[in-house]
Each structure stands twice: as C-alpha cells, then as structure tokens.
Design a protein around this motif. Structure first.
Motif, PDB file in Angstrom:
ATOM      1  N   ASP A  11    -113.678  89.001  54.001  1.00  0.00           N
ATOM      2  CA  ASP A  11    -113.918  88.145  52.834  1.00  0.00           C
ATOM      3  C   ASP A  11    -113.470  88.782  51.522  1.00  0.00           C
ATOM      4  O   ASP A  11    -113.943  88.389  50.449  1.00  0.00           O
ATOM      5  CB  ASP A  11    -115.402  87.751  52.728  1.00  0.00           C
ATOM      6  CG  ASP A  11    -115.861  86.918  53.915  1.00  0.00           C
ATOM      7  OD1 ASP A  11    -115.049  86.151  54.446  1.00  0.00           O
ATOM      8  OD2 ASP A  11    -117.037  87.049  54.309  1.00  0.00           O
ATOM      9  N   SER A  12    -112.555  89.742  51.595  1.00  0.00           N
ATOM     10  CA  SER A  12    -112.039  90.334  50.353  1.00  0.00           C
ATOM     11  C   SER A  12    -110.845  89.552  49.816  1.00  0.00           C
ATOM     12  O   SER A  12    -110.352  89.846  48.724  1.00  0.00           O
ATOM     13  CB  SER A  12    -111.643  91.802  50.582  1.00  0.00           C
ATOM     14  OG  SER A  12    -110.658  91.912  51.595  1.00  0.00           O
ATOM     15  N   GLY A  13    -110.362  88.555  50.570  1.00  0.00           N
ATOM     16  CA  GLY A  13    -109.302  87.680  50.071  1.00  0.00           C
ATOM     17  C   GLY A  13    -107.915  87.961  50.617  1.00  0.00           C
ATOM     18  O   GLY A  13    -106.918  87.489  50.058  1.00  0.00           O
ATOM     19  N   LYS A  14    -107.815  88.687  51.724  1.00  0.00           N
ATOM     20  CA  LYS A  14    -106.508  89.102  52.248  1.00  0.00           C
ATOM     21  C   LYS A  14    -105.644  87.904  52.653  1.00  0.00           C
ATOM     22  O   LYS A  14    -104.483  87.797  52.249  1.00  0.00           O
ATOM     23  CB  LYS A  14    -106.702  90.034  53.455  1.00  0.00           C
ATOM     24  CG  LYS A  14    -107.470  91.301  53.161  1.00  0.00           C
ATOM     25  CD  LYS A  14    -107.524  92.218  54.352  1.00  0.00           C
ATOM     26  CE  LYS A  14    -108.293  91.640  55.531  1.00  0.00           C
ATOM     27  NZ  LYS A  14    -109.710  91.387  55.221  1.00  0.00           N
ATOM     28  N   THR A  15    -106.202  87.019  53.459  1.00  0.00           N
ATOM     29  CA  THR A  15    -105.408  85.893  53.960  1.00  0.00           C
ATOM     30  C   THR A  15    -105.011  84.948  52.831  1.00  0.00           C
ATOM     31  O   THR A  15    -103.880  84.443  52.789  1.00  0.00           O
ATOM     32  CB  THR A  15    -106.187  85.130  55.053  1.00  0.00           C
ATOM     33  OG1 THR A  15    -106.495  86.029  56.125  1.00  0.00           O
ATOM     34  CG2 THR A  15    -105.364  83.976  55.604  1.00  0.00           C
ATOM     35  N   THR A  16    -105.917  84.715  51.891  1.00  0.00           N
ATOM     36  CA  THR A  16    -105.600  83.854  50.745  1.00  0.00           C
ATOM     37  C   THR A  16    -104.476  84.456  49.915  1.00  0.00           C
ATOM     38  O   THR A  16    -103.571  83.745  49.458  1.00  0.00           O
ATOM     39  CB  THR A  16    -106.844  83.648  49.868  1.00  0.00           C
ATOM     40  OG1 THR A  16    -107.872  83.034  50.640  1.00  0.00           O
ATOM     41  CG2 THR A  16    -106.525  82.761  48.673  1.00  0.00           C
ATOM     42  N   ASN A  20    -100.660  82.874  49.147  1.00  0.00           N
ATOM     43  CA  ASN A  20    -100.060  82.758  47.815  1.00  0.00           C
ATOM     44  C   ASN A  20     -98.710  83.452  47.746  1.00  0.00           C
ATOM     45  O   ASN A  20     -97.783  82.985  47.074  1.00  0.00           O
ATOM     46  CB  ASN A  20    -101.002  83.332  46.756  1.00  0.00           C
ATOM     47  CG  ASN A  20    -102.201  82.438  46.503  1.00  0.00           C
ATOM     48  OD1 ASN A  20    -102.118  81.224  46.670  1.00  0.00           O
ATOM     49  ND2 ASN A  20    -103.320  83.030  46.109  1.00  0.00           N
ATOM     50  N   ILE A  21     -98.599  84.589  48.440  1.00  0.00           N
ATOM     51  CA  ILE A  21     -97.311  85.296  48.488  1.00  0.00           C
ATOM     52  C   ILE A  21     -96.252  84.417  49.147  1.00  0.00           C
ATOM     53  O   ILE A  21     -95.143  84.255  48.639  1.00  0.00           O
ATOM     54  CB  ILE A  21     -97.460  86.626  49.249  1.00  0.00           C
ATOM     55  CG1 ILE A  21     -98.327  87.609  48.451  1.00  0.00           C
ATOM     56  CG2 ILE A  21     -96.090  87.244  49.537  1.00  0.00           C
ATOM     57  CD1 ILE A  21     -98.743  88.840  49.241  1.00  0.00           C
ATOM     58  N   LEU A  22     -96.598  83.830  50.295  1.00  0.00           N
ATOM     59  CA  LEU A  22     -95.654  82.997  51.034  1.00  0.00           C
ATOM     60  C   LEU A  22     -95.236  81.770  50.224  1.00  0.00           C
ATOM     61  O   LEU A  22     -94.072  81.345  50.264  1.00  0.00           O
ATOM     62  CB  LEU A  22     -96.277  82.557  52.358  1.00  0.00           C
ATOM     63  CG  LEU A  22     -96.584  83.674  53.363  1.00  0.00           C
ATOM     64  CD1 LEU A  22     -97.370  83.120  54.545  1.00  0.00           C
ATOM     65  CD2 LEU A  22     -95.308  84.343  53.841  1.00  0.00           C
ATOM     66  N   LYS A  23     -96.162  81.200  49.472  1.00  0.00           N
ATOM     67  CA  LYS A  23     -95.871  79.997  48.694  1.00  0.00           C
ATOM     68  C   LYS A  23     -95.024  80.301  47.455  1.00  0.00           C
ATOM     69  O   LYS A  23     -94.318  79.413  46.959  1.00  0.00           O
ATOM     70  CB  LYS A  23     -97.181  79.328  48.263  1.00  0.00           C
ATOM     71  CG  LYS A  23     -97.953  78.687  49.410  1.00  0.00           C
ATOM     72  CD  LYS A  23     -99.285  78.130  48.932  1.00  0.00           C
ATOM     73  CE  LYS A  23    -100.072  77.523  50.082  1.00  0.00           C
ATOM     74  NZ  LYS A  23    -101.414  77.036  49.641  1.00  0.00           N
ATOM     75  N   VAL A 109    -104.633  97.395  48.574  1.00  0.00           N
ATOM     76  CA  VAL A 109    -106.046  97.464  48.969  1.00  0.00           C
ATOM     77  C   VAL A 109    -106.837  96.443  48.163  1.00  0.00           C
ATOM     78  O   VAL A 109    -106.756  96.418  46.932  1.00  0.00           O
ATOM     79  CB  VAL A 109    -106.625  98.877  48.754  1.00  0.00           C
ATOM     80  CG1 VAL A 109    -108.117  98.892  49.083  1.00  0.00           C
ATOM     81  CG2 VAL A 109    -105.881  99.894  49.618  1.00  0.00           C
ATOM     82  N   MET A 110    -107.612  95.612  48.863  1.00  0.00           N
ATOM     83  CA  MET A 110    -108.419  94.596  48.211  1.00  0.00           C
ATOM     84  C   MET A 110    -109.896  94.978  48.278  1.00  0.00           C
ATOM     85  O   MET A 110    -110.419  95.272  49.357  1.00  0.00           O
ATOM     86  CB  MET A 110    -108.175  93.239  48.872  1.00  0.00           C
ATOM     87  CG  MET A 110    -106.707  92.820  48.864  1.00  0.00           C
ATOM     88  SD  MET A 110    -106.448  91.081  49.284  1.00  0.00           S
ATOM     89  CE  MET A 110    -107.115  90.269  47.821  1.00  0.00           C
ATOM     90  N   TYR A 131    -110.666  89.467  43.777  1.00  0.00           N
ATOM     91  CA  TYR A 131    -109.721  88.345  43.771  1.00  0.00           C
ATOM     92  C   TYR A 131    -108.942  88.221  42.461  1.00  0.00           C
ATOM     93  O   TYR A 131    -108.318  87.184  42.199  1.00  0.00           O
ATOM     94  CB  TYR A 131    -110.440  87.003  44.036  1.00  0.00           C
ATOM     95  CG  TYR A 131    -111.492  87.052  45.102  1.00  0.00           C
ATOM     96  CD1 TYR A 131    -111.143  87.223  46.439  1.00  0.00           C
ATOM     97  CD2 TYR A 131    -112.844  86.931  44.785  1.00  0.00           C
ATOM     98  CE1 TYR A 131    -112.113  87.265  47.434  1.00  0.00           C
ATOM     99  CE2 TYR A 131    -113.820  86.974  45.773  1.00  0.00           C
ATOM    100  CZ  TYR A 131    -113.444  87.146  47.086  1.00  0.00           C
ATOM    101  OH  TYR A 131    -114.399  87.198  48.073  1.00  0.00           O
ATOM    102  N   ASN A 132    -108.957  89.242  41.631  1.00  0.00           N
ATOM    103  CA  ASN A 132    -108.315  89.163  40.315  1.00  0.00           C
ATOM    104  C   ASN A 132    -106.913  89.760  40.383  1.00  0.00           C
ATOM    105  O   ASN A 132    -106.754  90.981  40.444  1.00  0.00           O
ATOM    106  CB  ASN A 132    -109.172  89.902  39.274  1.00  0.00           C
ATOM    107  CG  ASN A 132    -108.615  89.765  37.875  1.00  0.00           C
ATOM    108  OD1 ASN A 132    -107.866  88.830  37.590  1.00  0.00           O
ATOM    109  ND2 ASN A 132    -108.958  90.703  37.011  1.00  0.00           N
ATOM    110  N   TYR A 133    -105.908  88.896  40.380  1.00  0.00           N
ATOM    111  CA  TYR A 133    -104.535  89.402  40.436  1.00  0.00           C
ATOM    112  C   TYR A 133    -103.562  88.381  39.854  1.00  0.00           C
ATOM    113  O   TYR A 133    -103.873  87.195  39.711  1.00  0.00           O
ATOM    114  CB  TYR A 133    -104.130  89.731  41.867  1.00  0.00           C
ATOM    115  CG  TYR A 133    -104.221  88.578  42.845  1.00  0.00           C
ATOM    116  CD1 TYR A 133    -103.194  87.640  42.974  1.00  0.00           C
ATOM    117  CD2 TYR A 133    -105.341  88.427  43.667  1.00  0.00           C
ATOM    118  CE1 TYR A 133    -103.284  86.600  43.870  1.00  0.00           C
ATOM    119  CE2 TYR A 133    -105.431  87.374  44.575  1.00  0.00           C
ATOM    120  CZ  TYR A 133    -104.397  86.468  44.674  1.00  0.00           C
ATOM    121  OH  TYR A 133    -104.494  85.427  45.557  1.00  0.00           O
ATOM    122  N   ASN A 134    -102.375  88.871  39.523  1.00  0.00           N
ATOM    123  CA  ASN A 134    -101.267  88.045  39.064  1.00  0.00           C
ATOM    124  C   ASN A 134    -100.225  88.014  40.175  1.00  0.00           C
ATOM    125  O   ASN A 134     -99.744  89.064  40.593  1.00  0.00           O
ATOM    126  CB  ASN A 134    -100.679  88.627  37.764  1.00  0.00           C
ATOM    127  CG  ASN A 134     -99.486  87.835  37.265  1.00  0.00           C
ATOM    128  OD1 ASN A 134     -98.408  87.887  37.851  1.00  0.00           O
ATOM    129  ND2 ASN A 134     -99.678  87.127  36.164  1.00  0.00           N
TER     130      ASN A 134
END
Length: 234
Positions: A11-16, A20-23, A109-110, A131-134
């Motif tokens: 639940d650290s947000g890896k798959t999400t 976003n990278i793929l999109k 690392v998330m 989950y804070n990133y650009n």
C-alpha cells in the motif's frame, strides 16, 4: 533494454506509480511484478494444468487476444534474459527487493509514513514519501538512471565493478551508457557474457550489420541476433 526497480511495503503506491509511468511515457516498457500472494492462474482441472501435470516443461495458451506462458517459478535473472528477445526500451521491476540488491539494479523507494526507510541504500535513485511525486521527475529518473542489466559481469571496462558503477550512476558520477554492454553489441559464449571494448564492439557490429544487409529481404535492420552452434560447423 534498461532496468530499474520500484520497491516499498504494501500500500505504498507502487502499482499506481507504475500505471502513471505507463500512461505518461512514450517508451516501450515491460513490467515484472513480484507477488508474495498465491495467484491462481492455472487452476486445477484446466487444460493447461492437465498438460503441465502430464510433463510439459512449458505450456503456452494462445487466444485471439493474449498469449500466456505457464512454467515453474523463475528467478529475476532468467526473466530478464527472456525479455532481451523483445523490442523493449525499459523494464520496471516491482518488488524483488533482494534480487535487485544482488543484481545491482537501481531503484525507486516508496515510503508510507516513513515505513520502508531501511530499504534505502547506495542504489536508491529516488525516494517518494506518502504518494507525493511529480511524474515528469519520475520519468527523468528512469530515463537517466536505469541501467543495462549486467548480471554482475564486473568486467571493469568502465572503471568500476557493477556495484560501484550503479552507485556512481545514481550519484551522477557516471552515465548508464558508460557500461560496455550499452555499446550496441553483446557477445555471449556458452552462456557467459564476454565484454568487448568499444573499438572491438564497433568493428564487429558494423561488419555483421554489413553482411546481413546483403541478404535478400533485409533492409535497414535495427536489431540483429546471431547464434552459432560450433559443433554443427565441423
């Protein structure tokens, strides 16, 4: 093909993040995801399960939309070696914490509420908290810090061993393209990678390319793979 890992606890947000990278990327990206949960993809009684139990080393299920390979568990090295045959720019590896460390693969690392700080090491290219990133920053890190998988060749041609080389890339003291395996040609003899200095790489690569281009049906090849069974040449 260049690789980078994304790790963190559940639940650290890896798959999400990977979604976003793929999109947002225009590169050809493959994803390797490790799961500790049991995933039932080859159910008992199914045709593929029956064929596997009958002794098939690999069972391939091909439908009009997908092709699925059923085989026993593979380690990360084996999976990466299979992906070399695909036209891929980058491989994103979710999980495989210990394998990433063993193979000297840079990572993002998330963290969630600081949980996972112990995962940070000399090969950490970026730390994401809560989950804070650009996404543009993430893409730049991937494009600049992902490396060609060397499988711990440690040839020394770049002036480093593989472990210290990745550390240097992460710290902007070296570029991924400094690796001898990024020079356009990879020589593999009996399963072992043999490093070629850039001069040799250029000569061998251009010679093979020129010979292949004389063959009928070949025009402006982008990727050439030649396998020679020496025993059949005698």
């Amino acid at each position: 093909m260049r690789v980078i890992g994304i790790i963190g606890y559940k639940d650290s947000g890896k798959t999400t993040l990977i979604e976003n990278i793929l999109k947002n990327s225009d590169k050809k990206i493959a994803v390797i995801k490790h799961s500790s949960d049991r995933v039932e993809v080859d159910k008992e009684g199914s045709d593929t399960h029956r064929l596997s139990n009958a002794g098939a080393e690999v069972t391939i299920l091909a439908t009009d939309e997908r092709t699925v390979f059923f085989t026993d568990r593979m380690d990360l090295e084996t999976i990466l070696s299979l992906l070399i045959n695909y036209d891929i720019d980058f491989v994103i590896i979710e999980g495989f914490k210990e394998a990433l460390k063993r193979l000297n693969i840079p990572k993002i690392v998330m963290l969630k509420n600081k949980e996972g700080s112990e995962l940070i090491d000399d090969h950490t290219a970026l730390i994401i908290e809560d989950y804070n990133y650009n996404i543009e920053e993430i893409l730049n890190v991937i494009y600049e810090k992902a490396v060609v998988p060397t499988m711990n060749l440690n040839c020394g041609h770049c002036g480093y061993n593989c472990k210290s080389f990745v550390k240097a890339v992460v710290e902007d003291e070296a570029k991924w393209s400094d690796c001898v395996l990024a020079k356009g040609i990879k020589i593999i003899v009996d399963g072992k990678i043999i490093p070629a200095v850039p001069f040799v790489s250029k000569i061998v690569g251009n010679t093979i390319k020129a010979m292949i281009e004389t063959l009928k049906g070949v025009e402006n090849p982008k990727n050439i793979k030649v396998e020679i069974d020496i025993s059949k040449l005698k």
